[in-house]
Design an enzyme around this catalytic site. Structure first.
Site, PDB file in Angstrom:
ATOM      1  N   LEU A   1       3.170   2.088   2.184  1.00 34.93           N
ATOM      2  CA  LEU A   1       3.389   2.336   3.589  1.00 34.93           C
ATOM      3  C   LEU A   1       4.590   2.001   4.058  1.00 34.93           C
ATOM      4  O   LEU A   1       4.873   1.974   5.322  1.00 34.93           O
ATOM      5  CB  LEU A   1       2.313   2.100   4.344  1.00 34.93           C
ATOM      6  CG  LEU A   1       0.877   3.090   4.205  1.00 34.93           C
ATOM      7  CD1 LEU A   1      -0.202   2.392   4.755  1.00 34.93           C
ATOM      8  CD2 LEU A   1       1.135   4.513   4.410  1.00 34.93           C
TER       9      LEU A   1
ATOM     10  N   ASP B   1      13.077   4.088   2.117  1.00 33.22           N
ATOM     11  CA  ASP B   1      11.900   3.433   2.952  1.00 33.22           C
ATOM     12  C   ASP B   1      12.796   2.885   4.256  1.00 33.22           C
ATOM     13  O   ASP B   1      12.348   3.324   5.290  1.00 33.22           O
ATOM     14  CB  ASP B   1      11.244   2.177   2.238  1.00 33.22           C
ATOM     15  CG  ASP B   1      10.091   2.489   1.378  1.00 33.22           C
ATOM     16  OD1 ASP B   1       9.962   3.707   0.907  1.00 33.22           O
ATOM     17  OD2 ASP B   1       9.356   1.418   1.252  1.00 33.22           O
TER      18      ASP B   1
ATOM     19  N   ALA C   1       0.714  -1.285  -0.103  1.00 29.70           N
ATOM     20  CA  ALA C   1      -0.002  -0.107  -0.013  1.00 29.70           C
ATOM     21  C   ALA C   1       0.869   1.277   0.094  1.00 29.70           C
ATOM     22  O   ALA C   1       0.596   2.343   0.174  1.00 29.70           O
ATOM     23  CB  ALA C   1      -0.976  -0.028   1.337  1.00 29.70           C
TER      24      ALA C   1
HETATM   25  O1  PMV Z   1       7.530   1.232  -0.992  1.00 29.71           O
HETATM   26  P1  PMV Z   1       6.842   2.395  -1.622  1.00 29.71           P
HETATM   27  O2  PMV Z   1       5.611   1.792  -2.310  1.00 29.71           O
HETATM   28  O3  PMV Z   1       6.402   3.333  -0.672  1.00 29.71           O
HETATM   29  O4  PMV Z   1       7.783   2.903  -2.864  1.00 29.71           O
HETATM   30  C1  PMV Z   1       8.986   3.408  -2.502  1.00 29.71           C
HETATM   31  C2  PMV Z   1       9.285   4.587  -3.135  1.00 29.71           C
HETATM   32  C3  PMV Z   1       9.446   4.665  -4.587  1.00 29.71           C
HETATM   33  O5  PMV Z   1      10.102   6.118  -4.772  1.00 29.71           O
HETATM   34  C4  PMV Z   1       8.692   4.294  -5.819  1.00 29.71           C
HETATM   35  C5  PMV Z   1      10.651   3.650  -4.675  1.00 29.71           C
HETATM   36  C6  PMV Z   1      11.974   3.740  -4.112  1.00 29.71           C
HETATM   37  O6  PMV Z   1      12.999   2.679  -4.038  1.00 29.71           O
HETATM   38  O7  PMV Z   1      12.259   4.703  -3.486  1.00 29.71           O
END
Ligand code: PMV
Length: 309
Positions: A101, A147, A99
């Site tokens: 998050l 993340d 999602a």
């Molecule tokens: O894990 P998510 O869905 O929050 O996506 C991470 C963010 C992106 O920029 C799309 C991918 C990344 O590695 O930074």
């Protein structure tokens, strides 16, 4: 028993462009936690249990591409433990999966923390983050690292891949509503789609990344000086640019528009897109209206988080 948690995260500005070296801003969501509990096991070796996703794994038998097993193996290697100890690790999480998050990184960090703590070593946040990054590489080959960074540090971060990691003070506390579209969207698919289209049109995509990078810099200044009205406009702009990258979804456009109409100062998709969640910036008086409007429009859940409080 030893327990540890790790928070979810939202990306306020700069997702996708951050994979291509532009800055992004992300915040932990401490209301939504992943949790790992480690206790002596009744069987030989290390066992990983995650009832929510029906997982019951012995570390010895788990494949190389099993993210939880990889997080456990990396932790044991970091602690120079060759044979897995006889332990049971139970994982639970309140963070919606796929999602946007950060559920994958949060589960990894909670596991790394609980296991290392149980074995007598507190790994520092930057090392927790580095291990979680390696696990994230299984989910998609080219993670920016934002993340694991925001989740392991637990702070608002301004992040440029391999270059900058800064936390900064917020001039005025802000409330953000997170509306879950209920549409599962694995990060890998959205990231791979952007990569494919970038290859076909590098000039066009680079210029959108540049625009996102510029507005992310301005957003940081607005966060620091406390300018919510301008921040809201920048969120709207960022959403439009993400749509140009092809990672929005009719539902995300609709939820963002509904949040704006209900009084939000700005709204955008957050995370990989194609599903997942939108975030809306709302002044205290409009929070209940925005929340209700999102739920009435079919958002599966709405969470509230505070930045800088
Ligand atoms: O894990 P998510 O869905 O929050 O996506 C991470 C963010 C992106 O920029 C799309 C991918 C990344 O590695 O930074």
């Amino acid at each position: 028993m030893t327990a540890a948690t790790a928070p979810a995260k939202i990306i306020l500005f700069g997702e996708h462009a951050v994979v291509y070296g532009r800055p992004a801003i992300a915040a932990p969501v401490s209301q939504l936690l992943a949790r790992a509990e480690v206790r002596p096991g009744s069987r030989k070796g290390l066992r990983l249990l995650a009832a929510d996703i029906g997982l019951d794994l012995s570390l010895q038998e788990a494949g190389a591409d099993e993210p939880l097993a990889m997080a456990a193996r990396l932790t044991l290697a970091e602690l120079r433990l060759e044979a897995p100890p006889d332990l049971e690790v139970q994982i639970t999480s309140a963070i919606p999966i796929a999602a946007g998050l950060g559920s994958g990184a949060a589960v990894s960090v909670a596991l790394i923390r609980a296991l290392s703590r149980h074995l007598g070593t507190e790994l520092p946040p930057d090392l927790q983050s580095a291990l979680a990054y390696k696990v994230d590489e299984i989910h998609h080959g080219t993670p920016s690292g934002i993340d694991n960074t925001v989740i392991a540090t637990g702070k608002l971060v301004y992040y440029v891949k391999d270059e900058t990691l800064e936390t900064f003070p917020v001039g005025q506390p802000l409330s953000i509503l997170i509306g879950d579209s209920g549409i599962a969207s694995p990060t890998a698919r959205a990231v791979a789609g952007v990569r494919e289209r970038w290859r076909a049109d590098p000039g066009g995509y680079e210029s959108v990344f540049d625009e996102i990078g510029q507005l992310t810099k301005e957003a940081r200044a607005c966060l620091e000086t406390g300018k919510p009205a301008r921040l809201g406009e920048l969120m709207d702009q960022n959403h439009r640019l993400l749509a140009q990258l092809g990672v929005s979804h009719a539902s995300l456009d609709r939820f963002a528009e509904i949040a704006r109409r209900a009084g939000a100062q700005g709204a955008k998709l957050s995370g990989a897109g194609l599903g997942g969640n939108i975030i809306a910036l709302a002044a205290p008086s409009t929070i209940p209206h925005v929340e209700q409007a999102l739920l009435e429009a079919g958002a599966r859940q709405v969470f509230r988080t505070e930045i800088g409080r």
